[in-house]
Each structure stands twice: as C-alpha cells, then as structure tokens.
Write an enzyme that holds these catalytic residues in place. Structure first.
Site, short mmCIF file in Angstrom:
data_model
loop_
_atom_site.label_atom_id
_atom_site.label_comp_id
_atom_site.label_asym_id
_atom_site.label_seq_id
_atom_site.Cartn_x
_atom_site.Cartn_y
_atom_site.Cartn_z
N HIS A 66 -6.11 -5.71 2.63
CA HIS A 66 -5.21 -4.67 2.82
C HIS A 66 -4.55 -4.77 4.20
O HIS A 66 -5.52 -4.57 5.21
CB HIS A 66 -5.59 -3.40 2.49
CG HIS A 66 -5.66 -3.14 0.99
ND1 HIS A 66 -5.24 -2.32 0.21
CD2 HIS A 66 -6.67 -4.19 -0.03
CE1 HIS A 66 -5.66 -2.54 -1.05
NE2 HIS A 66 -6.34 -3.35 -1.29
N CYS A 89 0.86 -1.08 -0.07
CA CYS A 89 0.15 0.11 -0.04
C CYS A 89 0.79 1.42 -0.08
O CYS A 89 1.72 1.50 1.00
CB CYS A 89 -0.90 0.10 1.11
SG CYS A 89 -1.71 1.83 1.74
N GLU A 90 0.83 2.37 -0.99
CA GLU A 90 1.40 3.38 -1.05
C GLU A 90 1.23 4.41 -0.09
O GLU A 90 1.91 5.33 0.26
CB GLU A 90 1.36 3.93 -2.42
CG GLU A 90 0.13 4.74 -2.72
CD GLU A 90 -0.08 5.20 -4.21
OE1 GLU A 90 0.50 4.65 -5.00
OE2 GLU A 90 -0.78 6.14 -4.39
N HIS A 91 0.16 4.30 0.72
CA HIS A 91 -0.30 5.22 1.77
C HIS A 91 0.30 4.39 3.16
O HIS A 91 0.69 5.62 4.01
CB HIS A 91 -1.75 5.49 2.08
CG HIS A 91 -2.53 5.55 0.80
ND1 HIS A 91 -3.64 5.15 0.28
CD2 HIS A 91 -1.96 6.58 0.05
CE1 HIS A 91 -3.99 5.66 -0.91
NE2 HIS A 91 -3.11 6.63 -1.14
N HIS A 92 0.45 3.33 3.30
CA HIS A 92 0.97 2.98 4.81
C HIS A 92 2.32 2.11 4.51
O HIS A 92 2.71 1.57 5.63
CB HIS A 92 -0.14 2.05 5.54
CG HIS A 92 -1.22 3.07 5.65
ND1 HIS A 92 -2.45 2.79 4.88
CD2 HIS A 92 -1.59 4.01 6.56
CE1 HIS A 92 -3.12 3.68 5.29
NE2 HIS A 92 -2.92 4.27 6.34
N CYS A 128 -3.38 -2.41 5.90
CA CYS A 128 -3.41 -1.23 6.54
C CYS A 128 -4.96 -1.12 7.13
O CYS A 128 -5.26 -0.22 7.84
CB CYS A 128 -3.20 -0.05 5.63
SG CYS A 128 -4.18 -0.18 4.12
N GLN A 135 -4.77 -0.38 -5.11
CA GLN A 135 -5.04 -1.70 -5.92
C GLN A 135 -5.83 -1.29 -7.26
O GLN A 135 -5.71 -2.15 -8.08
CB GLN A 135 -6.33 -2.43 -5.09
CG GLN A 135 -6.57 -4.02 -5.71
CD GLN A 135 -7.47 -4.76 -4.64
OE1 GLN A 135 -7.20 -4.77 -3.35
NE2 GLN A 135 -8.48 -5.59 -5.27
ZN ZN Z 1 -3.07 1.69 3.32
#
Ligand code: ZN
Length: 184
Positions: free
Chosen positions: A137, A68-71, A139, A109
């Site tokens: 995910h 995941c590019e956010h977490h 996250c 995704q």
């Molecule tokens: Zn995430």
C-alpha cells in the site's frame, strides 16, 4: 485538479502543468475503469463441457493494481484465485478480469478480497473458492510510517477451501505460500 495544483504551492498556469488536469482525468479514467465493469456479467458465460473435470482450478500471480479509498494512492500486488468446479468452469481470462473489475475502484484490500471470492461463488456456484491477495500500500510505503517492503496478505476462503484443511493446503502449496514482498 487546478485547485490541488495551486494548493501544493505550484502554479497551474506554468507551461509544464497546463495540460496536467486533463492528463490526470484520463489517468483516473483508467484507474477507476472498474466501476463500468459488471463482474457478474463477466462470469456469466461459463462452460459445462468439462468431461467431468472436478479438480482445483488455480490462477496465480495475477497483477493487481488498486487504489486505497482512504488516500487515493495505489495498492500494488498480486492476487491468486482458485475454485473447485461443480460442473461449470469459466475462461481463465474472466477470472483475471473479475480481479480488475473490483480492483480498478477505490478499495480496501479486505473488501476487495471478499468481493472477488463472493462474486465467483455466487455466479459459478462451485464447491469452493479461495482468493489470496498480497499487496503493498503506497499510503504506507511513501507516506505515514514509510515502511517499504511491507506487504499485506488477505485471504477469503469459501466452501471446501474453508471446511477442508487438505483442500486449503493443496491451494496454498500451489500458490507457493506468500513469498517475498510485493513491489510498489
Ligand atoms: Zn491508504
């Protein structure tokens, strides 16, 4: 990595953590190996000698490990990839490697699903491409809302898979419809 270790409240100089920064770097080299892969080059070697085979080619349940590019935590699941050849086919291991080339990067995704479908479409120029991804995910399962067992399903359909309901139905029947929950 030493800064992060200190930030957690731990001591980066204690014995168990001394080699951790180097180990994490080696792990990240595997997690993000996709940046060094060229999916177009992977697909470029295709075959035309198919004796006129023009039915659907489906590769289902491809293990998917992305991040995941956010977490920067794992997205674990499976991908199903199909195309309807227009004269050219590609080795099935290449389809799985295209999934890896895009998933071993920082991702969301939705974009991952579209990238896999678009690159197959651009290089092979088939009559249609379908990609379905089911993934959990971390996250969402190990932090935040802590919803274990939830999987996200995305699909990207091009050509005949988008325009022809019977082609799309045949594909969805072949992959058995989204089942159960992705592990992870
Ligand atoms: Zn995430």
């Amino acid at each position: 990595m030493r800064v992060l270790l200190r930030w957690t409240g731990d001591d980066p100089d204690r014995e168990g953590l001394l080699d951790t920064p180097a180990r994490v770097v080696r792990a990240y080299e595997e997690f993000f190996a996709g940046y060094a892969e060229d999916p177009v080059a992977l697909l470029a070697r295709s075959f035309e000698e198919t004796d006129g085979y023009d039915e659907m080619v489906v590769l289902r349940d491809i293990r998917l490990e992305s991040y995941c590019e956010h977490h920067m935590v794992p997205i674990i699941g499976r991908a199903h990839v199909a195309y309807l050849p227009a004269g050219r086919v590609v080795g099935i291991s290449k389809l799985a490697r295209v999934v890896d080339a895009y998933s071993k990067r920082l991702q969301i995704q939705e974009k991952l699903t579209a990238q896999i479908a678009n690159s197959i479409n651009d290089v092979l120029q088939p009559k249609g491409v379908a990609v379905v991804i089911e993934a959990a995910h971390q996250c969402m399962t190990t932090r935040g809302v802590h919803k274990h067992g939830v999987s996200m399903v995305t699909s990207h359909m091009l050509g005949a898979f988008r325009d022809d309901p019977s082609t799309r139905r045949e594909f969805l029947a072949m992959i058995g419809g989204p089942r159960g929950s992705a592990e992870g």
